[in-house]
Write an enzyme that holds these catalytic residues in place. Structure first.
Site, mmCIF file in Angstrom:
data_model
loop_
_atom_site.group_PDB
_atom_site.id
_atom_site.type_symbol
_atom_site.label_atom_id
_atom_site.label_comp_id
_atom_site.label_asym_id
_atom_site.label_seq_id
_atom_site.Cartn_x
_atom_site.Cartn_y
_atom_site.Cartn_z
ATOM 1 N N ASP A 35 6.561 -163.040 12.622
ATOM 2 C CA ASP A 35 6.159 -164.376 12.872
ATOM 3 C C ASP A 35 5.615 -165.072 11.729
ATOM 4 O OD1 ASP A 35 5.788 -164.170 15.826
ATOM 5 O OD2 ASP A 35 3.914 -163.222 15.864
ATOM 6 N N LYS A 57 7.054 -170.047 14.644
ATOM 7 C CA LYS A 57 6.807 -171.362 14.822
ATOM 8 C C LYS A 57 6.764 -172.274 13.146
ATOM 9 C CE LYS A 57 4.497 -171.280 18.878
ATOM 10 N NZ LYS A 57 2.909 -171.275 19.125
ATOM 11 N N MET A 168 -7.698 -169.710 16.620
ATOM 12 C CA MET A 168 -7.045 -170.881 17.074
ATOM 13 C C MET A 168 -8.045 -172.095 17.531
ATOM 14 S SD MET A 168 -4.334 -168.946 19.190
ATOM 15 C CE MET A 168 -5.202 -167.761 19.762
HETATM 16 N N1 SAH Z 1 -3.282 -161.157 16.329
HETATM 17 C C1 SAH Z 1 -3.817 -161.968 15.278
HETATM 18 C C2 SAH Z 1 -4.462 -163.378 16.123
HETATM 19 C C3 SAH Z 1 -3.131 -164.442 16.490
HETATM 20 S S1 SAH Z 1 -3.711 -165.608 16.943
HETATM 21 C C4 SAH Z 1 -5.136 -161.275 14.524
HETATM 22 O O1 SAH Z 1 -5.612 -160.215 15.173
HETATM 23 O O2 SAH Z 1 -5.271 -161.817 13.526
HETATM 24 C C5 SAH Z 1 -3.672 -166.786 15.662
HETATM 25 C C6 SAH Z 1 -5.024 -167.253 14.909
HETATM 26 O O3 SAH Z 1 -5.673 -166.261 14.090
HETATM 27 C C7 SAH Z 1 -4.756 -168.353 13.811
HETATM 28 O O4 SAH Z 1 -4.975 -169.561 14.539
HETATM 29 C C8 SAH Z 1 -6.349 -168.137 13.180
HETATM 30 O O5 SAH Z 1 -7.421 -168.536 13.919
HETATM 31 C C9 SAH Z 1 -6.237 -166.708 13.091
HETATM 32 N N2 SAH Z 1 -5.764 -166.216 11.930
HETATM 33 C C10 SAH Z 1 -4.566 -165.212 11.671
HETATM 34 N N3 SAH Z 1 -4.541 -165.011 10.307
HETATM 35 C C11 SAH Z 1 -5.391 -165.720 9.827
HETATM 36 C C12 SAH Z 1 -5.663 -165.933 8.104
HETATM 37 N N4 SAH Z 1 -4.901 -164.967 7.381
HETATM 38 N N5 SAH Z 1 -6.452 -167.035 7.832
HETATM 39 C C13 SAH Z 1 -7.423 -167.677 8.679
HETATM 40 N N6 SAH Z 1 -7.093 -167.325 10.353
HETATM 41 C C14 SAH Z 1 -6.269 -166.640 10.431
#
Ligand code: SAH
Length: 254
Positions: A35, A57, A168
């Site tokens: 991803d 995406k 998100m």
């Molecule tokens: N499975 C992922 C979350 C997926 S949803 C997890 O456990 O982290 C995707 C969202 O995660 C993004 O829109 C943002 O809100 C957050 N996110 C993921 N990585 C990030 C990062 N490095 N910095 C800031 N937000 C992050």
């Protein structure tokens, strides 16, 4: 012979935050589907034998749909490949990992899950915000802000009086913060928005429930970002000069 699918939590970005199990699964993979938010800069080294397929995406490009991702995963495994599905953070936190596991099971493909370091906890930690802290907050709720929250969800969230972590949530931030205040959280409750955690250009905007929508707009806050609502934000004294300056400006630290 049927291969396998391994869902791998890639953590919030840096290779150092991959687990050993993740590194081993990548090293053994024939195919890696990754991803946009999964750590992918070092994939050629981490998965030297694997065909690398970008299913993320990107602005201006069409994302490969969830059904197609699952079809590629299952087809390749049925053809004998050991497939790694590399996801950002933890596979079971808003990652649609559960759906991918069900798709594998339905197709009779052996599947396992390697947990990852979720951004919900690690991105706040990167700027010194603990999601729980003795005498400050003994619970944290992780909520998706992708779709607007219902009045009931907002009321229940506000009623918990604990830390709220929103993923998100940039687009729906104004309606979420207004809703939390409407349901009784103090207008001066601290809010931190941490953009691009662990990446170049990481930035933290600190504000309050009543002012954050203006501050977010003024700073042009953009996804990906983790939003933290609660008094634990006031503990962000270590490690981030921007956060400290913003905290001082908002008089939240003293
Ligand atoms: N499975 C992922 C979350 C997926 S949803 C997890 O456990 O982290 C995707 C969202 O995660 C993004 O829109 C943002 O809100 C957050 N996110 C993921 N990585 C990030 C990062 N490095 N910095 C800031 N937000 C992050």
């Amino acid at each position: 012979m049927t291969g396998s699918v391994t869902l791998v939590g890639g953590g919030p970005g840096p290779v150092e935050l991959l687990t050993l199990a993740a590194v081993r699964a990548l090293a053994a993979a024939d195919v890696v589907l990754f991803d946009r938010l999964a750590p992918h800069d070092d994939l050629a080294e981490l998965a030297p034998r694997a065909e690398l397929i970008d299913v993320g995406k990107r602005p201006g490009h069409h994302a490969i749909g969830q059904e197609s991702i699952q079809a590629i995963m299952v087809d390749r495994a049925l053809a004998g490949a050991d497939v790694v599905r590399l996801k950002g953070g933890d596979p079971f936190v808003f990652g649609r990992g559960g759906e991918e596991v069900l798709a594998c099971r339905a197709a009779g493909v052996p599947v396992r899950v390697i947990p990852g370091v979720t951004s919900a906890v690690s991105v706040p930690a990167s700027v010194g915000i603990p999601v729980t802290h003795r005498d400050v907050s003994r619970l944290f709720t992780v909520v998706s802000g992708h779709a607007p929250l219902s009045e009931e969800e907002l009321r229940n969230l506000a009623g918990l009086r604990g830390t709220i972590v929103i993923l998100m949530g940039v687009t729906n931030l104004p309606s979420i913060t207004a809703g939390l205040v409407r349901h009784g959280l103090g207008a001066d409750t601290p809010v931190a928005i941490i953009e691009r955690g662990f990446a170049r250009g990481q930035r933290t905007v600190v504000s309050t429930l009543s002012t954050v929508m203006w501050d977010a707009a003024a700073h042009g806050v953009a996804a990906p970002a983790v939003i933290v609502v609660g008094d634990v934000v006031g503990l962000a004294v270590a490690g981030d000069a921007d956060a400290q300056a913003a905290l001082d400006a908002a008089s939240l630290s003293g």
